[in-house]
Design a protein around this motif. Structure first.
Motif, PDB file in Angstrom:
ATOM      1  N   ALA A 278      -1.840  -5.896  -0.351  1.00 29.01           N
ATOM      2  CA  ALA A 278      -2.965  -6.211  -0.344  1.00 29.01           C
ATOM      3  C   ALA A 278      -3.765  -6.068   0.314  1.00 29.01           C
ATOM      4  N   LYS A 279      -5.131  -5.371   0.011  1.00 28.75           N
ATOM      5  CA  LYS A 279      -6.600  -5.765   1.082  1.00 28.75           C
ATOM      6  C   LYS A 279      -7.308  -6.868   1.257  1.00 28.75           C
ATOM      7  N   LEU A 280      -7.527  -7.628   2.371  1.00 29.32           N
ATOM      8  CA  LEU A 280      -7.695  -8.910   3.097  1.00 29.32           C
ATOM      9  C   LEU A 280      -9.772  -8.061   3.305  1.00 29.32           C
ATOM     10  N   ASP A 281      -9.858  -9.143   2.825  1.00 27.89           N
ATOM     11  CA  ASP A 281     -11.908  -9.048   3.492  1.00 27.89           C
ATOM     12  C   ASP A 281     -12.210  -8.116   4.345  1.00 27.89           C
ATOM     13  N   ASP A 282     -11.327  -8.545   5.895  1.00 28.52           N
ATOM     14  CA  ASP A 282     -11.848  -7.966   6.937  1.00 28.52           C
ATOM     15  C   ASP A 282     -10.725  -6.840   7.031  1.00 28.52           C
ATOM     16  N   GLY A 283     -10.713  -6.360   5.899  1.00 27.94           N
ATOM     17  CA  GLY A 283      -9.938  -4.490   6.061  1.00 27.94           C
ATOM     18  C   GLY A 283      -8.857  -4.988   6.160  1.00 27.94           C
TER      19      GLY A 283
ATOM     20  N   GLU B  48     -10.888 -13.123 -12.779  1.00 29.78           N
ATOM     21  CA  GLU B  48     -10.104 -12.301 -11.562  1.00 29.78           C
ATOM     22  C   GLU B  48      -9.191 -12.671 -10.172  1.00 29.78           C
ATOM     23  N   SER B  49      -8.006 -12.206  -9.891  1.00 26.44           N
ATOM     24  CA  SER B  49      -7.062 -13.029  -9.015  1.00 26.44           C
ATOM     25  C   SER B  49      -7.205 -13.226  -8.127  1.00 26.44           C
ATOM     26  N   GLN B  50      -7.104 -13.497  -7.192  1.00 26.79           N
ATOM     27  CA  GLN B  50      -7.633 -13.497  -5.799  1.00 26.79           C
ATOM     28  C   GLN B  50      -6.600 -13.017  -3.982  1.00 26.79           C
ATOM     29  N   ILE B  51      -6.819 -13.562  -3.523  1.00 26.43           N
ATOM     30  CA  ILE B  51      -5.552 -13.870  -1.959  1.00 26.43           C
ATOM     31  C   ILE B  51      -6.283 -15.583  -2.132  1.00 26.43           C
TER      32      ILE B  51
ATOM     33  N   CYS C 298      -2.974  -6.897  16.851  1.00 29.17           N
ATOM     34  CA  CYS C 298      -1.559  -6.761  16.515  1.00 29.17           C
ATOM     35  C   CYS C 298      -0.839  -5.685  16.332  1.00 29.17           C
ATOM     36  N   VAL C 299       0.667  -5.041  16.758  1.00 28.24           N
ATOM     37  CA  VAL C 299       1.072  -3.736  16.396  1.00 28.24           C
ATOM     38  C   VAL C 299       1.780  -4.064  15.077  1.00 28.24           C
ATOM     39  N   ILE C 300       2.573  -4.849  14.920  1.00 30.74           N
ATOM     40  CA  ILE C 300       2.754  -5.580  13.137  1.00 30.74           C
ATOM     41  C   ILE C 300       1.567  -5.132  12.210  1.00 30.74           C
ATOM     42  N   GLN C 301       0.423  -5.537  12.000  1.00 33.43           N
ATOM     43  CA  GLN C 301      -0.682  -6.096  11.939  1.00 33.43           C
ATOM     44  C   GLN C 301      -1.233  -3.952  11.574  1.00 33.43           C
ATOM     45  N   LYS C 302      -1.101  -3.182  12.748  1.00 34.54           N
ATOM     46  CA  LYS C 302      -1.314  -1.392  12.760  1.00 34.54           C
ATOM     47  C   LYS C 302      -0.647  -1.121  12.018  1.00 34.54           C
ATOM     48  N   ILE C 303       0.348  -1.495  11.744  1.00 31.72           N
ATOM     49  CA  ILE C 303       1.729  -1.180  11.579  1.00 31.72           C
ATOM     50  C   ILE C 303       1.434  -0.818   9.846  1.00 31.72           C
ATOM     51  N   MET C 304       1.244  -2.305   9.719  1.00 33.43           N
ATOM     52  CA  MET C 304       1.212  -2.339   7.604  1.00 33.43           C
ATOM     53  C   MET C 304      -0.563  -1.922   7.356  1.00 33.43           C
ATOM     54  N   ASN C 305      -1.473  -1.347   8.783  1.00 34.13           N
ATOM     55  CA  ASN C 305      -2.670  -0.990   7.628  1.00 34.13           C
ATOM     56  C   ASN C 305      -2.364   0.631   7.930  1.00 34.13           C
ATOM     57  N   GLU C 306      -1.898   1.168   8.453  1.00 30.50           N
ATOM     58  CA  GLU C 306      -1.465   2.618   8.316  1.00 30.50           C
ATOM     59  C   GLU C 306       0.182   3.148   7.214  1.00 30.50           C
TER      60      GLU C 306
ATOM     61  N   ALA D 199      -0.608   1.036   4.404  1.00 34.44           N
ATOM     62  CA  ALA D 199      -1.168   0.761   2.919  1.00 34.44           C
ATOM     63  C   ALA D 199      -2.327   1.908   2.638  1.00 34.44           C
ATOM     64  N   GLU D 200      -2.735   2.828   3.673  1.00 34.48           N
ATOM     65  CA  GLU D 200      -3.104   4.230   3.414  1.00 34.48           C
ATOM     66  C   GLU D 200      -1.935   5.324   3.713  1.00 34.48           C
ATOM     67  N   LEU D 201      -1.335   4.907   4.196  1.00 35.42           N
ATOM     68  CA  LEU D 201      -0.529   6.544   3.949  1.00 35.42           C
ATOM     69  C   LEU D 201       0.020   6.288   2.331  1.00 35.42           C
ATOM     70  N   THR D 202       0.727   5.326   1.356  1.00 41.50           N
ATOM     71  CA  THR D 202       0.335   4.920   0.188  1.00 41.50           C
ATOM     72  C   THR D 202       0.138   4.730  -0.393  1.00 41.50           C
ATOM     73  N   ALA D 203      -0.840   4.737  -0.383  1.00 45.37           N
ATOM     74  CA  ALA D 203      -2.344   4.491  -1.171  1.00 45.37           C
ATOM     75  C   ALA D 203      -2.352   5.410  -2.010  1.00 45.37           C
ATOM     76  N   LYS D 204      -2.533   7.071  -1.537  1.00 40.54           N
ATOM     77  CA  LYS D 204      -3.023   8.117  -1.747  1.00 40.54           C
ATOM     78  C   LYS D 204      -1.509   9.084  -2.212  1.00 40.54           C
TER      79      LYS D 204
END
Length: 65
Positions: free
Chosen positions: A5-10, A29-32, A50-58, A60-65
């Protein structure tokens, strides 16, 4: 595959760590509503460094495409 899920802060978090509002009571609309991350910080810290946050962001980007 973990749904993210994408947060408002990206940033992205796993949907399983979130609770969502009821679409019937939140304008169709269902919101967090709340986030409970396993890192224990629950976004009370600066997550962008945060390293964990960077991994989650990466992930999400890789699996969304």
């Amino acid at each position: 595959m973990v749904k993210m899920a994408k947060l408002d802060d990206g940033n992205y978090v796993p949907e399983e760590c979130c609770s969502f509002t009821n679409p019937a009571t939140s304008g169709g609309e269902s919101q967090i509503d709340d986030i409970d991350l396993p890192c224990g910080a629950d976004c009370g810290s600066e997550c962008s460094s945060c390293v964990i946050q960077k991994i989650m962001n990466e992930y999400a980007e890789l699996t969304a495409k």
